[in-house]
Design a protein around this motif. Structure first.
Motif, PDB file in Angstrom:
ATOM      1  N   PRO A   1      12.418 -54.323 -19.962  1.00 38.59           N
ATOM      2  CA  PRO A   1      12.820 -54.398 -21.376  1.00 38.59           C
ATOM      3  C   PRO A   1      12.075 -54.877 -22.286  1.00 38.59           C
ATOM      4  N   ASP A   2      12.574 -54.567 -23.558  1.00 38.54           N
ATOM      5  CA  ASP A   2      11.699 -55.247 -24.737  1.00 38.54           C
ATOM      6  C   ASP A   2      12.523 -56.374 -25.147  1.00 38.54           C
TER       7      ASP A   2
ATOM      8  N   SER B   1      17.958 -54.787 -33.772  1.00 40.88           N
ATOM      9  CA  SER B   1      16.741 -54.194 -34.159  1.00 40.88           C
ATOM     10  C   SER B   1      16.090 -53.536 -32.811  1.00 40.88           C
ATOM     11  N   GLU B   2      16.544 -54.156 -31.508  1.00 39.72           N
ATOM     12  CA  GLU B   2      15.883 -53.856 -30.144  1.00 39.72           C
ATOM     13  C   GLU B   2      16.961 -52.540 -29.456  1.00 39.72           C
ATOM     14  N   ASP B   3      16.129 -51.651 -28.715  1.00 43.95           N
ATOM     15  CA  ASP B   3      16.990 -50.709 -28.239  1.00 43.95           C
ATOM     16  C   ASP B   3      17.051 -50.712 -26.752  1.00 43.95           C
ATOM     17  N   ASN B   4      15.855 -51.216 -26.073  1.00 48.90           N
ATOM     18  CA  ASN B   4      15.656 -51.585 -24.766  1.00 48.90           C
ATOM     19  C   ASN B   4      16.197 -52.869 -24.020  1.00 48.90           C
ATOM     20  N   ILE B   5      17.355 -53.291 -23.759  1.00 51.81           N
ATOM     21  CA  ILE B   5      17.793 -54.713 -23.770  1.00 51.81           C
ATOM     22  C   ILE B   5      18.279 -54.897 -22.236  1.00 51.81           C
TER      23      ILE B   5
ATOM     24  N   LYS C   1       8.927 -64.627 -18.677  1.00 52.49           N
ATOM     25  CA  LYS C   1       7.728 -64.740 -19.453  1.00 52.49           C
ATOM     26  C   LYS C   1       7.223 -63.766 -19.954  1.00 52.49           C
ATOM     27  N   ASN C   2       7.803 -62.433 -19.762  1.00 52.57           N
ATOM     28  CA  ASN C   2       7.154 -61.330 -20.008  1.00 52.57           C
ATOM     29  C   ASN C   2       7.833 -60.409 -21.227  1.00 52.57           C
ATOM     30  N   SER C   3       8.885 -61.022 -21.586  1.00 47.63           N
ATOM     31  CA  SER C   3       9.736 -60.306 -22.522  1.00 47.63           C
ATOM     32  C   SER C   3      10.451 -61.481 -23.597  1.00 47.63           C
TER      33      SER C   3
END
Length: 326
Positions: free
Chosen positions: A79-80, A13-17, A101-103
């Motif tokens: 990244p997402d 489901s994610e594209d920016n990894i 902590k941010n993703s």
């Protein structure tokens, strides 16, 4: 199976990894980072991969390893989803730890000492290597393998099983290894690159380790100081695998190697053969790993003090640990 499918669903489901490995990377870690990142790229994802440490030169002979970047190269990447592979604790990703902590974070691992620090954790302690899990995930997502990717993925299985001679070698490992060979993996290339690339300086460093070696019953230990590395023009990569040479000694159950590096850091590598769970010792010292292979690190402590502390704990563990199931 539910967690496995949840990880697959999240990856799809994610594209920016961002795929992360651990500091002081070994063959399984490097293989897992490169294989998962490449697999996701083949599914059309925007993927970057990174390890906050130097990758030994010989691993760069494998496909997709040269796509693994440094911390400095990734500072502006947001990244997402972050996928952390082969790491039992967040500090093992080095300076990337703050990014967690941010993703959203997925942890994929096989260490029994894993702290389950991700938003989603898939930790299979029955797997001999993280690369084995990565293969199953790539396969479930429909990643198409060619000989290059198969060889890189095979690398992790081979190195984390000691080329299929450690106690973690089971039918499932051999089955997946066979599948990768059918897909084009080249076992002879992996063995040659990892086992047959030693320099004359490495042999001299090995001799220095043997010179320092001490034996106490079923325990053998040795050390390499920073001065030992400097005097021979060697670095930390050159002592890779040395602790296994100590373990190979007849009538030895536990081998420990202490290595002192330029950054003021001392690394302790544990290996055992049959009955001592060295991961418990390493965990007590802030490290982790497997029952038969584990490690921990110290900073700003004298080598002699580290040796004394580690040996004291190991001796205690050996007194009551003979019949423990690791």
């Amino acid at each position: 199976m539910t967690k496995f499918l949840s990880v697959i669903s999240q990856l799809i489901s994610e594209d920016n990894i961002l795929v992360l490995g651990h500091v002081m990377p070994d063959g399984d870690d490097i293989s897992s980072v490169a294989s998962l990142a490449e697999g996701l790229r083949r599914l059309g994802k925007k993927v970057r991969a990174a390890i906050d440490d130097q990758i030994p030169w010989y691993y760069k002979l494998f496909f997709a390893v040269d796509s693994i970047e440094s911390f400095e190269q990734l500072q502006d990447f947001h990244p997402d989803l972050i996928v952390v592979v082969d790491c039992s604790s967040p500090d093992r990703v080095g300076r990337f730890q703050n990014l967690l902590k941010n993703s959203k974070t997925i942890v994929i691992d096989h260490h029994e000492t894993n702290l389950m620090f991700g938003d989603l954790n898939f930790v299979d302690v029955t797997s001999a290597s993280t690369a084995q899990i990565v293969y199953n995930m790539n396969k479930a997502m429909g990643v198409v393998y060619d000989p290059e990717l198969a060889t890189t993925n095979y690398l992790g299985l081979a190195t984390d099983t000691g080329f299929f001679k450690y106690s973690n070698t089971d039918a499932n490992v051999l089955k997946i290894a066979a599948e990768l060979v059918e897909l084009g993996a080249k076992p002879y290339f992996v063995a040659s690159v990892i086992l047959e690339n030693k320099t004359p300086q490495q042999f001299k460093l090995l001799a220095k380790m043997i010179e320092h070696m001490k034996i106490e019953g079923e325990l053998v230990y040795s050390w390499l100081s920073y001065e030992d590395y400097l005097s021979l023009g060697c670095n930390e990569d050159d002592s890779s695998g040395f602790v296994s040479e100590l373990r190979s000694m007849k009538d030895i159950e536990v081998a420990i190697l202490f290595t002192e590096f330029p950054k003021g850091e001392i690394h302790v590598s544990f290996r055992s053969k049959q009955w001592l769970n060295v991961s418990k010792i390493a965990s007590a010292l802030g490290g982790g790993g497997h029952a038969r292979a584990a490690g921990c690190s110290y900073k700003n402590v004298e080598l002699e003090k580290v040796i004394d502390e580690v040996l004291s704990l190991t001796r205690e563990a050996m007194v009551g640990g003979r019949h423990e199931v690791g």
